[in-house]
Design a protein around this motif. Structure first.
Motif, PDB file in Angstrom:
ATOM      1  N   TRP A   1       3.498   9.076  -0.233  1.00 14.01           N
ATOM      2  CA  TRP A   1       3.645  10.387   0.387  1.00 14.01           C
ATOM      3  C   TRP A   1       2.817  10.490   1.656  1.00 14.01           C
ATOM      4  O   TRP A   1       1.689  10.007   1.718  1.00 14.01           O
ATOM      5  CB  TRP A   1       3.230  11.488  -0.583  1.00 14.01           C
ATOM      6  N   ILE A   2       3.409  11.104   2.669  1.00 18.99           N
ATOM      7  CA  ILE A   2       2.697  11.356   3.916  1.00 18.99           C
ATOM      8  C   ILE A   2       2.839  12.844   4.240  1.00 18.99           C
ATOM      9  O   ILE A   2       3.722  13.524   3.725  1.00 18.99           O
ATOM     10  CB  ILE A   2       3.246  10.502   5.079  1.00 18.99           C
ATOM     11  N   ARG A   3       1.937  13.340   5.079  1.00 22.26           N
ATOM     12  CA  ARG A   3       1.975  14.754   5.439  1.00 22.26           C
ATOM     13  C   ARG A   3       2.591  14.918   6.826  1.00 22.26           C
ATOM     14  O   ARG A   3       2.190  14.249   7.783  1.00 22.26           O
ATOM     15  CB  ARG A   3       0.572  15.358   5.434  1.00 22.26           C
TER      16      ARG A   3
ATOM     17  N   PRO B   1       5.787  12.972  -9.664  1.00 21.87           N
ATOM     18  CA  PRO B   1       5.092  13.875  -8.726  1.00 21.87           C
ATOM     19  C   PRO B   1       5.765  15.238  -8.671  1.00 21.87           C
ATOM     20  O   PRO B   1       6.964  15.373  -8.926  1.00 21.87           O
ATOM     21  CB  PRO B   1       5.195  13.140  -7.389  1.00 21.87           C
TER      22      PRO B   1
ATOM     23  N   PRO C   1       0.816  -1.222   0.000  1.00 20.48           N
ATOM     24  CA  PRO C   1       0.000   0.000   0.000  1.00 20.48           C
ATOM     25  C   PRO C   1       0.849   1.271   0.000  1.00 20.48           C
ATOM     26  O   PRO C   1       0.435   2.301  -0.546  1.00 20.48           O
ATOM     27  CB  PRO C   1      -0.815  -0.124   1.292  1.00 20.48           C
ATOM     28  N   VAL C   2       2.034   1.204   0.597  1.00 22.44           N
ATOM     29  CA  VAL C   2       2.920   2.374   0.594  1.00 22.44           C
ATOM     30  C   VAL C   2       3.349   2.701  -0.829  1.00 22.44           C
ATOM     31  O   VAL C   2       3.498   3.874  -1.200  1.00 22.44           O
ATOM     32  CB  VAL C   2       4.152   2.127   1.495  1.00 22.44           C
TER      33      VAL C   2
ATOM     34  N   ALA D   1       1.583   2.404  -3.461  1.00 24.62           N
ATOM     35  CA  ALA D   1       0.481   3.109  -4.115  1.00 24.62           C
ATOM     36  C   ALA D   1       0.367   4.548  -3.624  1.00 24.62           C
ATOM     37  O   ALA D   1       0.020   5.451  -4.397  1.00 24.62           O
ATOM     38  CB  ALA D   1      -0.826   2.361  -3.877  1.00 24.62           C
ATOM     39  N   LYS D   2       0.661   4.766  -2.347  1.00 21.46           N
ATOM     40  CA  LYS D   2       0.588   6.104  -1.761  1.00 21.46           C
ATOM     41  C   LYS D   2       1.825   6.340  -0.895  1.00 21.46           C
ATOM     42  O   LYS D   2       1.779   6.213   0.332  1.00 21.46           O
ATOM     43  CB  LYS D   2      -0.683   6.254  -0.927  1.00 21.46           C
TER      44      LYS D   2
ATOM     45  N   SER E   1       7.267   8.537   2.785  1.00 20.06           N
ATOM     46  CA  SER E   1       7.197   7.700   3.978  1.00 20.06           C
ATOM     47  C   SER E   1       8.559   7.073   4.268  1.00 20.06           C
ATOM     48  O   SER E   1       9.319   6.760   3.342  1.00 20.06           O
ATOM     49  CB  SER E   1       6.153   6.601   3.758  1.00 20.06           C
TER      50      SER E   1
ATOM     51  N   GLN F   1       4.497  17.617   2.217  1.00 15.51           N
ATOM     52  CA  GLN F   1       4.326  16.252   1.718  1.00 15.51           C
ATOM     53  C   GLN F   1       5.717  15.645   1.563  1.00 15.51           C
ATOM     54  O   GLN F   1       6.540  16.160   0.797  1.00 15.51           O
ATOM     55  CB  GLN F   1       3.602  16.256   0.376  1.00 15.51           C
TER      56      GLN F   1
ATOM     57  N   ARG G   1       4.924   6.030 -14.546  1.00 16.87           N
ATOM     58  CA  ARG G   1       3.899   6.811 -13.866  1.00 16.87           C
ATOM     59  C   ARG G   1       4.305   8.281 -13.859  1.00 16.87           C
ATOM     60  O   ARG G   1       5.496   8.610 -13.948  1.00 16.87           O
ATOM     61  CB  ARG G   1       3.670   6.302 -12.438  1.00 16.87           C
TER      62      ARG G   1
END
Length: 382
Positions: A206-208, A256, A200-201, A203-204, A216, A213, A253
């Motif tokens: 980035w953390i706040r 970002p 799952p990391v 897929a996402k 992780s 941002q 992809r």
């Protein structure tokens, strides 16, 4: 009983489209380029190794800059007590170069992996592949003398992984793919990468934190050094098809927009070496740094990704179209030799020391021919 008219569907993949030949001006390069580019063009692009004299094999060792780089090596096989240092764009010569970049540069110059400078450096590079906690192996990541605090464990682990991948890239380019030490390091890196890309990391990632941002701490994205290591290990790639497919999806992809910073221990540190997506999504990216764009295309060609990606293929085709009838590349604008601000490009560009005269186009012309050869394009020698 008559069999029903059932359409027959072939299970074989469609054939790849026929690719046009790329003109390669070997005669022009032999007349204008430096000794190293002459050698690489003849051996790696034209592939005339069986038709040249035995003396031709010594041509790279006559090139003055390569000799100067070799002589700047320390007795322990290391350059400047550093691994990842790269000369600044404004510096002359090899001031501040680190061992990994120096070794890869000498390989780009055409020096053999058993030549004395590379042979001397190999021992230290192989040591970096091991899970060794010796603080002396941190090189530029080691704490400064008299420092009051030591780096956190997470920071040290990150530094060692970076050095490991960089050493692996140099050794893979030198032709040590079959060495079990290199294969083990590559497998451990790929396993961690695949674990991240499947999680799952992945897929996402980035953390706040506050109003920022950041990546992780569990994000293990591919570094440019890991890509370079895999690029020079074709058998390893064929043995790890799933990992290469995951890698391709990641590299295609969208890149970002966030600044590349990551949580490491209690710190937030820059991670410019991580590749977070497609670094060549459009023409503007090419114009921003032409040598880096061509270096990315070469990297994708070595990984086997260039021909399957329509956008990258179009970008390369534009480089081919920028070559005149004589096969020599020229820039769209101006007459200045293009420069790069990316340290990871330094090892391969520019190999030509002159920034004036026709020879300033030799680097790009040679590299376009090399990419064509790597991607399976027919080569039309002129």
């Amino acid at each position: 009983m008559t069999a029903p008219n059932v359409p027959i569907v072939s299970t074989f993949p469609p054939p790849l489209p026929t690719l046009s030949a790329v003109k390669f001006p070997l005669g022009w390069l032999l007349e204008h380029a430096s000794a190293s580019i002459q050698y690489r063009a003849t051996i790696d692009v034209a592939r005339l190794g069986s038709r040249v004299s035995s003396d031709f094999q010594f041509l790279p060792y006559t090139f003055k800059p390569s000799i100067e780089l070799a002589l700047s090596q320390s007795a322990d096989g290391v350059w400047n007590d550093s691994m990842l240092g790269a000369p600044s764009p404004r510096s002359e010569g090899f001031e501040g170069v680190g061992t990994v970049h120096a070794v890869r540069r000498m390989l780009e110059y055409g020096w053999d992996k058993d030549s004395p400078p590379i042979y001397q450096a190999r021992r230290m590079l192989f040591r970096l592949l091991a899970e060794d906690d010796d603080p002396q192996l941190l090189f530029e990541f080691a704490p400064k003398p008299g420092a009051k605090t030591k780096p956190e464990e997470e920071v040290r682990l990150m530094a060692r992984q970076t050095l490991r991948e960089a050493a692996g890239a140099a050794l893979a380019q030198a032709g040590f793919e079959s060495d079990p030490r290199l294969r083990g390091a590559a497998r451990r890196t790929l396993d961690r990468m695949m674990g991240f890309l499947k999680s799952p990391v992945g897929a996402k990632p980035w953390i706040r934190i506050g109003n920022r941002q950041v990546l992780s701490p569990d994000a293990f994205a591919p570094s440019i050094y890991a890509l370079q290591m895999f690029a020079h290990m074709p058998l390893f790639r064929s043995e790890h098809y799933e990992g290469m497919e995951l890698l391709y999806r990641w590299l295609t992809r969208p890149l970002p927009r966030q600044e590349q910073m990551q949580v490491v221990g209690r710190k937030i540190v820059p991670v410019p070496l991580l590749v977070m997506g497609d670094r060549l999504p459009h023409r503007n990216a090419v114009e921003d740094d032409v040598p880096a764009a061509l270096a990315w295309i070469e990297l994708m060609a070595r990984l086997g990704f260039l021909r399957r990606n329509e956008n990258w293929s179009k970008m390369f085709e534009r480089f081919v179209d920028d070559c005149g009838r004589d096969g020599v590349w020229h820039p769209h604008k101006g007459l200045a030799m293009p420069r790069s601000s990316n340290p990871w490009v330094w090892s391969s560009y520019p190999l030509e020391p002159s920034r004036a005269g026709d020879e300033r186009w030799a680097d790009m012309t040679f590299r376009i021919g090399l990419i064509a050869r790597l991607s399976g394009r027919p080569i039309d020698l002129i």
